[in-house]
Design a protein around this motif. Structure first.
Motif, short mmCIF file in Angstrom:
data_model
loop_
_atom_site.label_atom_id
_atom_site.label_comp_id
_atom_site.label_asym_id
_atom_site.label_seq_id
_atom_site.Cartn_x
_atom_site.Cartn_y
_atom_site.Cartn_z
N SER A 1 0.93 -1.20 -0.13
CA SER A 1 -0.04 -0.16 0.08
C SER A 1 0.87 1.43 0.05
O SER A 1 0.43 2.34 -0.57
CB SER A 1 -0.97 0.13 1.06
N ASP A 2 2.01 1.21 0.61
CA ASP A 2 3.02 2.42 0.41
C ASP A 2 3.54 2.66 -1.06
O ASP A 2 3.95 3.52 -1.01
CB ASP A 2 4.15 2.19 1.21
N GLN A 3 3.12 1.60 -1.98
CA GLN A 3 3.48 1.92 -3.41
C GLN A 3 2.49 2.55 -4.09
O GLN A 3 2.62 2.65 -5.27
CB GLN A 3 4.13 0.65 -4.16
N ALA A 4 1.23 2.84 -3.60
CA ALA A 4 0.18 3.15 -4.29
C ALA A 4 0.05 4.51 -5.17
O ALA A 4 -0.50 4.35 -6.14
CB ALA A 4 -1.16 3.37 -3.28
N SER A 5 1.00 5.53 -4.83
CA SER A 5 1.20 6.65 -5.72
C SER A 5 2.11 6.59 -6.75
O SER A 5 2.31 7.54 -7.53
CB SER A 5 1.29 7.84 -5.13
N LYS A 6 2.98 5.41 -6.86
CA LYS A 6 3.90 5.19 -7.90
C LYS A 6 3.47 4.63 -9.21
O LYS A 6 2.34 4.22 -9.15
CB LYS A 6 5.01 4.22 -7.48
N TYR A 7 4.12 5.07 -10.26
CA TYR A 7 3.79 4.33 -11.42
C TYR A 7 4.30 2.75 -11.51
O TYR A 7 5.58 2.61 -10.92
CB TYR A 7 4.45 4.98 -12.81
N PRO A 8 3.88 1.94 -12.42
CA PRO A 8 4.53 0.57 -12.39
C PRO A 8 5.95 0.61 -12.74
O PRO A 8 6.73 -0.13 -12.08
CB PRO A 8 3.74 0.00 -13.43
N SER A 9 6.43 1.26 -13.53
CA SER A 9 7.99 1.40 -13.92
C SER A 9 8.96 1.85 -12.69
O SER A 9 10.04 1.52 -12.61
CB SER A 9 8.41 2.43 -15.08
N GLN A 10 8.28 2.33 -11.71
CA GLN A 10 8.85 2.57 -10.38
C GLN A 10 8.93 1.59 -9.30
O GLN A 10 9.61 1.92 -8.44
CB GLN A 10 8.21 4.20 -9.96
N LEU A 11 8.55 0.51 -9.64
CA LEU A 11 8.44 -0.56 -8.63
C LEU A 11 9.25 -1.70 -9.23
O LEU A 11 9.65 -1.86 -10.27
CB LEU A 11 6.86 -1.20 -8.80
N SER A 12 9.59 -2.58 -8.23
CA SER A 12 10.42 -3.72 -8.74
C SER A 12 9.59 -4.64 -9.28
O SER A 12 8.10 -4.50 -9.22
CB SER A 12 10.87 -4.52 -7.59
N GLY A 13 9.93 -5.76 -10.11
CA GLY A 13 9.05 -6.83 -10.80
C GLY A 13 8.22 -7.41 -9.82
O GLY A 13 6.99 -7.73 -10.06
N GLY A 14 8.78 -7.78 -8.53
CA GLY A 14 8.02 -8.77 -7.70
C GLY A 14 6.63 -7.66 -7.12
O GLY A 14 5.68 -8.23 -7.00
N GLN A 15 7.47 -6.16 -6.67
CA GLN A 15 6.11 -5.45 -6.38
C GLN A 15 4.86 -5.34 -7.45
O GLN A 15 3.88 -5.11 -7.13
CB GLN A 15 6.69 -4.08 -5.85
N GLN A 16 5.54 -4.90 -8.72
CA GLN A 16 4.48 -5.03 -9.88
C GLN A 16 3.56 -6.12 -9.97
O GLN A 16 2.55 -6.03 -10.34
CB GLN A 16 5.28 -4.85 -11.16
N GLN A 17 4.41 -7.27 -9.68
CA GLN A 17 3.20 -8.58 -9.76
C GLN A 17 2.38 -8.70 -8.60
O GLN A 17 1.13 -8.91 -8.65
CB GLN A 17 4.14 -9.93 -9.77
N ARG A 18 2.94 -8.30 -7.43
CA ARG A 18 1.88 -8.43 -6.14
C ARG A 18 0.74 -7.23 -6.63
O ARG A 18 -0.34 -7.34 -6.08
CB ARG A 18 2.74 -7.73 -4.88
N ALA A 19 1.10 -5.78 -7.31
CA ALA A 19 0.26 -5.02 -7.69
C ALA A 19 -0.79 -5.38 -8.67
O ALA A 19 -2.05 -5.15 -8.48
CB ALA A 19 0.92 -3.72 -8.28
N ALA A 20 -0.39 -6.30 -9.62
CA ALA A 20 -1.33 -7.08 -10.47
C ALA A 20 -2.17 -8.05 -9.81
O ALA A 20 -3.31 -7.88 -10.22
CB ALA A 20 -0.50 -7.74 -11.48
N ILE A 21 -1.61 -8.67 -8.70
CA ILE A 21 -2.52 -9.28 -7.87
C ILE A 21 -3.66 -8.72 -7.28
O ILE A 21 -5.00 -9.03 -7.29
CB ILE A 21 -1.72 -10.41 -6.95
N ALA A 22 -3.03 -7.66 -6.78
CA ALA A 22 -4.20 -6.61 -5.97
C ALA A 22 -5.19 -6.16 -6.93
O ALA A 22 -6.35 -6.09 -6.63
CB ALA A 22 -3.32 -5.58 -5.29
N ARG A 23 -4.77 -5.86 -7.93
CA ARG A 23 -5.81 -5.34 -9.06
C ARG A 23 -6.58 -6.27 -9.40
O ARG A 23 -7.93 -6.22 -9.50
CB ARG A 23 -4.90 -4.91 -10.32
N ALA A 24 -6.30 -7.58 -9.65
CA ALA A 24 -7.25 -8.69 -9.84
C ALA A 24 -8.20 -8.83 -8.54
O ALA A 24 -9.44 -9.13 -8.91
CB ALA A 24 -6.55 -9.87 -10.26
#
Ligand code: ADP
Length: 259
Positions: A146-169
């Protein structure tokens, strides 16, 4: 849950008490190429099923047919009581019920993580902005970013991006989660954090179908392993039986290669 896996005929579909996905004689052709042939499969509510097999065996096509990203050529697919035909209402209902997580995250690069999470609930379900935001924060907390909520995908690590994708689903509050090689684009040190997130979902009782080569995860989480080759389910059994005594030469060869 009452899941009996036949040990003598491992191709047979086990007895499932409360089916949520059912495929009867499903085939898929791309032009003249047969990617799936005669798939019979029943998945129970809350069941965790791992799909494995060599590259090109039809694993991805199978789960893509379940939420109609790919349209099956023959046979019947019923998901949470809705059959996938040309009926767009039923297709939309199945898509709402099935969250999908892809190998390459597929987050919208021009939207923040929060906006990525809010989009589908607002557009597809008509959820209001504030409620969508609350849902997004809830599920971003659930996957611990949740601390990454205001960032854009390219500002996250791959693992964080995939967790964001899981949250989105999860923001669509699906009944079923489909994962298509969710860790194969990740650096090894990030695989663990995504698998931990998936394990925690599994522990919550989510129905999960996951294409993966992570056999440690499969051993730990799966109720059932499905092994595919050349567009068919070659064998299916509980992880104990599959890993200790695969019943076909093809599965034995695959395990030798992968373990
Ligand atoms: P897996 O996930 O097991 O690696 P896939 O389901 O991606 O396998 O692919 C199964 C077969 O179907 C492969 O031979 C692949 O090349 C073929 N295939 C997949 N998608 C398409 C497509 N859109 N057009 C043509 N052939 C495809």
């Amino acid at each position: 849950m009452d899941i009996q896996i036949a040990t003598t005929e491992r191709r047979a579909t086990p007895t499932i008490k409360e089916p949520i996905i059912r495929l009867d004689g499903v085939s898929k052709t791309y032009g003249g190429f047969q990617a799936l042939s005669g798939i019979d499969l029943v998945i129970g509510k809350g069941e965790k099923v791992i799909i494995c097999g060599p590259s090109g065996s039809g694993k991805s096509t199978l789960i893509r047919c379940i939420n109609h990203i790919e349209r099956h050529s023959h046979g019947r697919i019923v998901v949470n009581g809705k059959e996938l035909t040309n009926n767009t209402k039923d297709i939309a209902a199945v898509r709402r019920d099935t969250g999908m997580v892809f190998q390459n995250f597929n987050l919208f690069p021009h939207l923040t993580i929060l906006e990525n999470c809010c989009l589908a609930p607002m557009k597809v379900k008509g959820v209001g902005r504030e409620q969508a935001r609350e849902l997004a924060i809830h599920y971003l907390r659930r996957v611990r970013i949740s601390d990454q909520a205001s960032k854009y995908p390219s500002q996250l690590s791959g693992g964080q991006q995939q967790r964001a994708a899981i949250a989105r689903a999860l923001c669509m509050q699906p009944k079923i989660m489909l994962f298509d090689e969710p860790t194969s684009a990740l650096d090894p040190e990030m695989v663990k954090e995504v698998l931990e997130t998936m394990k925690s979902l599994a522990n919550d009782g989510m129905t999960m179908l996951c294409v993966t080569h992570e056999m440690g995860f499969a051993r730990e989480v799966a109720d059932r392993i499905i092994f595919m080759d050349h567009g068919s389910i070659v064998e299916q059994s509980d992880p104990g039986a599959f890993f200790s005594a695969p019943s076909t030469e093809r599965a034995k060869d695959f395990l030798k290669m992968i373990l």
